[in-house]
Design a protein around this motif. Structure first.
Motif, PDB file in Angstrom:
ATOM      1  N   ARG A  82       0.861  -1.183   0.000  1.00  0.00           N
ATOM      2  CA  ARG A  82       0.000   0.000   0.000  1.00  0.00           C
ATOM      3  C   ARG A  82       0.898   1.235   0.000  1.00  0.00           C
ATOM      4  N   GLN A  83       0.608   2.189  -0.881  1.00  0.00           N
ATOM      5  CA  GLN A  83       1.426   3.391  -0.985  1.00  0.00           C
ATOM      6  C   GLN A  83       0.851   4.492  -0.097  1.00  0.00           C
ATOM      7  N   VAL A  84       1.704   5.010   0.770  1.00  0.00           N
ATOM      8  CA  VAL A  84       1.319   6.102   1.660  1.00  0.00           C
ATOM      9  C   VAL A  84       2.281   7.264   1.451  1.00  0.00           C
ATOM     10  N   VAL A  85       1.791   8.448   1.693  1.00  0.00           N
ATOM     11  CA  VAL A  85       2.588   9.644   1.475  1.00  0.00           C
ATOM     12  C   VAL A  85       2.309  10.630   2.608  1.00  0.00           C
ATOM     13  N   GLY A  86       3.351  11.356   2.996  1.00  0.00           N
ATOM     14  CA  GLY A  86       3.171  12.310   4.076  1.00  0.00           C
ATOM     15  C   GLY A  86       4.207  13.410   4.047  1.00  0.00           C
ATOM     16  N   CYS A  87       4.153  14.233   5.070  1.00  0.00           N
ATOM     17  CA  CYS A  87       5.042  15.395   5.174  1.00  0.00           C
ATOM     18  C   CYS A  87       5.637  15.497   6.567  1.00  0.00           C
ATOM     19  N   ILE A  88       6.783  16.140   6.605  1.00  0.00           N
ATOM     20  CA  ILE A  88       7.334  16.617   7.867  1.00  0.00           C
ATOM     21  C   ILE A  88       7.123  18.128   7.851  1.00  0.00           C
ATOM     22  N   VAL A 100       1.485  19.145  17.901  1.00  0.00           N
ATOM     23  CA  VAL A 100       2.427  19.818  18.797  1.00  0.00           C
ATOM     24  C   VAL A 100       3.695  20.166  18.015  1.00  0.00           C
ATOM     25  N   TRP A 101       4.139  21.427  18.131  1.00  0.00           N
ATOM     26  CA  TRP A 101       5.434  21.832  17.581  1.00  0.00           C
ATOM     27  C   TRP A 101       6.509  21.418  18.578  1.00  0.00           C
ATOM     28  N   VAL A 102       7.521  20.698  18.091  1.00  0.00           N
ATOM     29  CA  VAL A 102       8.587  20.211  18.960  1.00  0.00           C
ATOM     30  C   VAL A 102       9.943  20.404  18.292  1.00  0.00           C
ATOM     31  N   SER A 103      10.986  20.316  19.103  1.00  0.00           N
ATOM     32  CA  SER A 103      12.359  20.354  18.586  1.00  0.00           C
ATOM     33  C   SER A 103      12.658  19.036  17.873  1.00  0.00           C
ATOM     34  N   VAL A 104      13.728  19.028  17.103  1.00  0.00           N
ATOM     35  CA  VAL A 104      14.138  17.790  16.419  1.00  0.00           C
ATOM     36  C   VAL A 104      14.461  16.679  17.424  1.00  0.00           C
ATOM     37  N   PRO A 105      15.253  16.939  18.475  1.00  0.00           N
ATOM     38  CA  PRO A 105      15.515  15.862  19.437  1.00  0.00           C
ATOM     39  C   PRO A 105      14.232  15.326  20.082  1.00  0.00           C
ATOM     40  N   MET A 106      13.281  16.204  20.388  1.00  0.00           N
ATOM     41  CA  MET A 106      12.025  15.751  20.977  1.00  0.00           C
ATOM     42  C   MET A 106      11.227  14.920  19.973  1.00  0.00           C
ATOM     43  N   ALA A 107      11.219  15.320  18.708  1.00  0.00           N
ATOM     44  CA  ALA A 107      10.507  14.552  17.680  1.00  0.00           C
ATOM     45  C   ALA A 107      11.085  13.140  17.577  1.00  0.00           C
ATOM     46  N   LYS A 108      12.402  13.035  17.635  1.00  0.00           N
ATOM     47  CA  LYS A 108      13.038  11.710  17.565  1.00  0.00           C
ATOM     48  C   LYS A 108      12.668  10.862  18.782  1.00  0.00           C
ATOM     49  N   GLU A 109      12.465  11.513  19.901  1.00  0.00           N
ATOM     50  CA  GLU A 109      12.103  10.799  21.119  1.00  0.00           C
ATOM     51  C   GLU A 109      10.648  10.302  21.085  1.00  0.00           C
ATOM     52  N   VAL A 110       9.728  11.130  20.589  1.00  0.00           N
ATOM     53  CA  VAL A 110       8.306  10.781  20.664  1.00  0.00           C
ATOM     54  C   VAL A 110       7.765  10.052  19.437  1.00  0.00           C
ATOM     55  N   GLN A 128       7.749   5.751  14.684  1.00  0.00           N
ATOM     56  CA  GLN A 128       8.092   5.102  13.416  1.00  0.00           C
ATOM     57  C   GLN A 128       9.567   5.305  13.060  1.00  0.00           C
ATOM     58  N   PRO A 129      10.381   4.236  13.030  1.00  0.00           N
ATOM     59  CA  PRO A 129      11.802   4.381  12.681  1.00  0.00           C
ATOM     60  C   PRO A 129      12.011   5.015  11.301  1.00  0.00           C
ATOM     61  N   TRP A 130      11.174   4.676  10.333  1.00  0.00           N
ATOM     62  CA  TRP A 130      11.354   5.247   8.994  1.00  0.00           C
ATOM     63  C   TRP A 130      11.089   6.749   8.987  1.00  0.00           C
ATOM     64  N   MET A 131      10.207   7.222   9.846  1.00  0.00           N
ATOM     65  CA  MET A 131       9.953   8.661   9.940  1.00  0.00           C
ATOM     66  C   MET A 131      11.133   9.382  10.593  1.00  0.00           C
ATOM     67  N   LYS A 132      11.786   8.729  11.546  1.00  0.00           N
ATOM     68  CA  LYS A 132      12.981   9.310  12.163  1.00  0.00           C
ATOM     69  C   LYS A 132      14.095   9.443  11.131  1.00  0.00           C
ATOM     70  N   GLU A 133      14.225   8.441  10.249  1.00  0.00           N
ATOM     71  CA  GLU A 133      15.215   8.516   9.165  1.00  0.00           C
ATOM     72  C   GLU A 133      14.899   9.687   8.238  1.00  0.00           C
ATOM     73  N   ALA A 134      13.623   9.869   7.910  1.00  0.00           N
ATOM     74  CA  ALA A 134      13.215  10.983   7.049  1.00  0.00           C
ATOM     75  C   ALA A 134      13.559  12.316   7.721  1.00  0.00           C
ATOM     76  N   LEU A 135      13.356  12.407   9.025  1.00  0.00           N
ATOM     77  CA  LEU A 135      13.680  13.629   9.760  1.00  0.00           C
ATOM     78  C   LEU A 135      15.185  13.906   9.701  1.00  0.00           C
ATOM     79  N   ASP A 136      16.008  12.868   9.866  1.00  0.00           N
ATOM     80  CA  ASP A 136      17.462  13.042   9.758  1.00  0.00           C
ATOM     81  C   ASP A 136      17.837  13.591   8.379  1.00  0.00           C
ATOM     82  N   LEU A 137      17.191  13.074   7.334  1.00  0.00           N
ATOM     83  CA  LEU A 137      17.463  13.564   5.972  1.00  0.00           C
ATOM     84  C   LEU A 137      17.055  15.023   5.818  1.00  0.00           C
TER      85      LEU A 137
END
Length: 174
Positions: free
Chosen positions: A25-31, A135-145, A148-157
């Protein structure tokens, strides 16, 4: 009573128009992101991202994403899902990447595409307002909360891309 900053759309539902690629199933989203503060500030300190609560209570936070449907482009789907789930709009930037992962709900395979969205506005009322928190959060907080591991990878990119853009913009011409 004055009502402003709302959208009159209703969130799409059902799977009739859902796209699949080789059974995934193809899903699409945004950061969704924004830069706060001044240019002298470290990017990681100035960068904020918007996370939303999962539909099911207790399942953590994530970035807005959902099904890519056959009657829309990938960009349209990314913008629609972000508006429906997070109630924000802005400038859609170049694709961060594609990930393959298993759904945490039923273990089915997914193909996920993520884009950065530079947020230009935030609605007071949107389709998922009653079922999600944002909720607006910092990058470190986003990685904590973020669950989804794949979303954390997208955030790093995204962070790497923004750092490289900031570095290139700060360099003096030769």
């Amino acid at each position: 009573m004055e009502i402003k900053n709302m959208v009159t759309m209703v969130a799409r539902s059902g799977r009739q128009l859902q796209r699949y690629n080789k059974g995934h199933r193809q899903v699409v989203g945004c950061i969704p992101y924004r830069i706060k503060g001044n240019k002298e500030q470290n990017l990681e300190d100035a960068l904020e991202v918007l996370v939303i609560s999962a539909q099911r209570k207790g399942k953590g936070m994530l970035f807005p994403k959902g099904g890519w449907e056959s009657d829309e482009s990938i960009n349209e789907a990314a913008l629609r899902e972000t508006m429906e789930e997070a109630g924000v709009f802005g400038t859609l930037e170049c694709l961060l990447g594609t990930w393959h992962f298993k759904s945490k709900t039923n273990g089915s395979l997914r193909e996920g595409y993520m884009f950065p969205l530079l947020v230009k506005g935030q609605l007071d009322f949107w389709p998922d307002k009653d079922i999600r928190q944002r909720v607006w959060v910092s990058v470190p907080m986003a990685k904590e909360v973020c669950q989804q591991p794949w979303m954390k990878e997208a955030l790093d990119l995204l962070v790497k891309r923004l750092e490289s853009t900031t570095t290139m913009n700060d360099e003096e011409p030769i």
